[in-house]
Every structure is written in structure tokens, then in C-alpha cells.
Design a protein around this motif. Structure first.
Motif, mmCIF file in Angstrom:
data_model
loop_
_atom_site.group_PDB
_atom_site.id
_atom_site.type_symbol
_atom_site.label_atom_id
_atom_site.label_comp_id
_atom_site.label_asym_id
_atom_site.label_seq_id
_atom_site.Cartn_x
_atom_site.Cartn_y
_atom_site.Cartn_z
ATOM 1 N N ARG A 44 -5.936 13.414 78.536
ATOM 2 C CA ARG A 44 -4.547 13.895 78.602
ATOM 3 C C ARG A 44 -4.337 15.315 78.109
ATOM 4 O O ARG A 44 -3.255 15.874 78.292
ATOM 5 C CB ARG A 44 -3.646 12.974 77.789
ATOM 6 C CG ARG A 44 -3.609 11.579 78.325
ATOM 7 C CD ARG A 44 -2.734 10.692 77.502
ATOM 8 N NE ARG A 44 -2.888 9.319 77.967
ATOM 9 C CZ ARG A 44 -2.489 8.272 77.314
ATOM 10 N NH1 ARG A 44 -1.880 8.415 76.152
ATOM 11 N NH2 ARG A 44 -2.668 7.074 77.799
ATOM 12 N N HIS A 45 -5.338 15.900 77.447
ATOM 13 C CA HIS A 45 -5.124 17.204 76.813
ATOM 14 C C HIS A 45 -6.443 17.973 76.754
ATOM 15 O O HIS A 45 -7.514 17.382 76.742
ATOM 16 C CB HIS A 45 -4.569 17.006 75.395
ATOM 17 C CG HIS A 45 -4.175 18.268 74.719
ATOM 18 N ND1 HIS A 45 -2.977 18.910 74.986
ATOM 19 C CD2 HIS A 45 -4.812 19.029 73.798
ATOM 20 C CE1 HIS A 45 -2.895 20.003 74.247
ATOM 21 N NE2 HIS A 45 -3.999 20.097 73.517
ATOM 22 N N ALA A 46 -6.331 19.264 76.697
ATOM 23 C CA ALA A 46 -7.509 20.126 76.478
ATOM 24 C C ALA A 46 -7.035 21.358 75.725
ATOM 25 O O ALA A 46 -5.915 21.815 75.940
ATOM 26 C CB ALA A 46 -8.152 20.514 77.807
ATOM 27 N N PRO A 47 -7.811 21.874 74.816
ATOM 28 C CA PRO A 47 -9.122 21.367 74.398
ATOM 29 C C PRO A 47 -9.001 20.291 73.328
ATOM 30 O O PRO A 47 -8.068 20.274 72.538
ATOM 31 C CB PRO A 47 -9.800 22.608 73.829
ATOM 32 C CG PRO A 47 -8.682 23.450 73.302
ATOM 33 C CD PRO A 47 -7.506 23.187 74.228
ATOM 34 N N VAL A 48 -9.984 19.380 73.340
ATOM 35 C CA VAL A 48 -10.102 18.339 72.325
ATOM 36 C C VAL A 48 -11.523 18.394 71.774
ATOM 37 O O VAL A 48 -12.480 18.469 72.530
ATOM 38 C CB VAL A 48 -9.825 16.938 72.915
ATOM 39 C CG1 VAL A 48 -10.097 15.846 71.886
ATOM 40 C CG2 VAL A 48 -8.388 16.847 73.436
#
Length: 145
Positions: free
Chosen positions: A116-120
Motif C-alpha cells: 500500500r505504500h512506498a518506501p517501506v
């Protein structure tokens, strides 16, 4: 599930001198898993992490979320967050999830975050980690689900 969030200008986690994960501006999240936690609670925590408004807008008010600013998310497992510290002079860890369950839920949280998101970025579950950060504010909140 608990997430101690710190708004950072940058953070990294190392094990034995090796950098495992690093972010620039964003959130460093120390994650504690409790026995009753499940994937739904992990998903709820992730929703809060991505949408909790802790970043300043043009007027300096905390009106922007991690998703709004496109910041990094550094997840670090920390079973001590689940400790019971209400009595005595030594923490009790009976309120922490067993390691196998905690690891599975942390892996779920990480997988969903990456989808769902970047960066992780992340540390290593159960490892002796060194966490380096430049706290921005400082701004720190304990989120619970």
C-alpha cells in the motif's frame, strides 16, 4: 497491537553493523504485538500509520499524513512495547504475544505496508538491532488498536 510512531527526518536500523533498512523523512514505528492481536488489528494499525496526520501543512499545523507527504515508513519489531509495567520494578512480558505469533503478525503488517505504500523498510524480527534516528519535532505518539 501497539505502534510507537516517531516523526523523523531520517532513520535506519542496523544489525551487527549492517544497515537493514533506512528512510529519509517519514515515520519510524516500533511495533509491539499482544496475545489478542490478529491480522485485522494489524490492518487497522497500518491504516492509522498511513493516515494519521502528524506532518505540518503550509501553516505548520499537523494536517498531513504519511501518505500525503510520501514519506518513508520504517517498521521495527519491539516486543518490549507489550510489557506490563504497572507494578514492581521489573517489566513483565506475559502481555506480549508468543514469538511465533508476533513474527507472523509483524510479517503480515510489513507485507500489507509494502503493498500500500512506498518506501517501506524494516529491521529483523527478534534481532539485537541498533536504531538511529533524527526525531523531527520531536513528535511521538503511541497508537493502539
Amino acid at each position: 497491537m501497539r505502534g510507537l510512531i516517531q516523526r523523523v527526518r531520517g532513520a535506519r536500523v542496523e544489525v551487527a553493523g549492517e544497515v537493514l533498512g533506512a528512510i529519509d523523512q517519514g515515520l519510524l514505528v516500533l511495533v509491539g504485538v499482544e496475545p489478542d492481536d490478529d491480522p485485522a488489528r494489524a490492518d487497522k494499525l497500518l491504516h492509522k500509520l498511513l493516515n494519521y496526520r502528524v506532518f505540518g501543512d503550509d501553516q505548520g499545523r499537523m494536517n498531513l499524513s504519511l501518505s500525503d507527504v510520501g514519506g518513508g515508513l520504517l517498521l521495527v519489531s519491539q516486543f518490549t512495547l507489550a510489557a506490563d509495567t504497572r507494578s514492581g520494578m521489573r517489566p513483565s512480558f506475559s502481555s506480549a504475544a508468543p514469538p511465533e505469533r508476533a513474527e507472523a503478525l509483524f510479517a503480515h503488517l510489513l507485507e500489507q505496508a509494502r503493498a500500500r505504500h512506498a518506501p517501506v523498510a524494516c529491521g529483523r524480527f527478534g534481532a539485537d538491532m541498533q536504531v538511529h534516528l533524527v526525531n523531527d519535532g520531536p513528535v511521538t505518539f503511541l497508537l493502539e488498536t
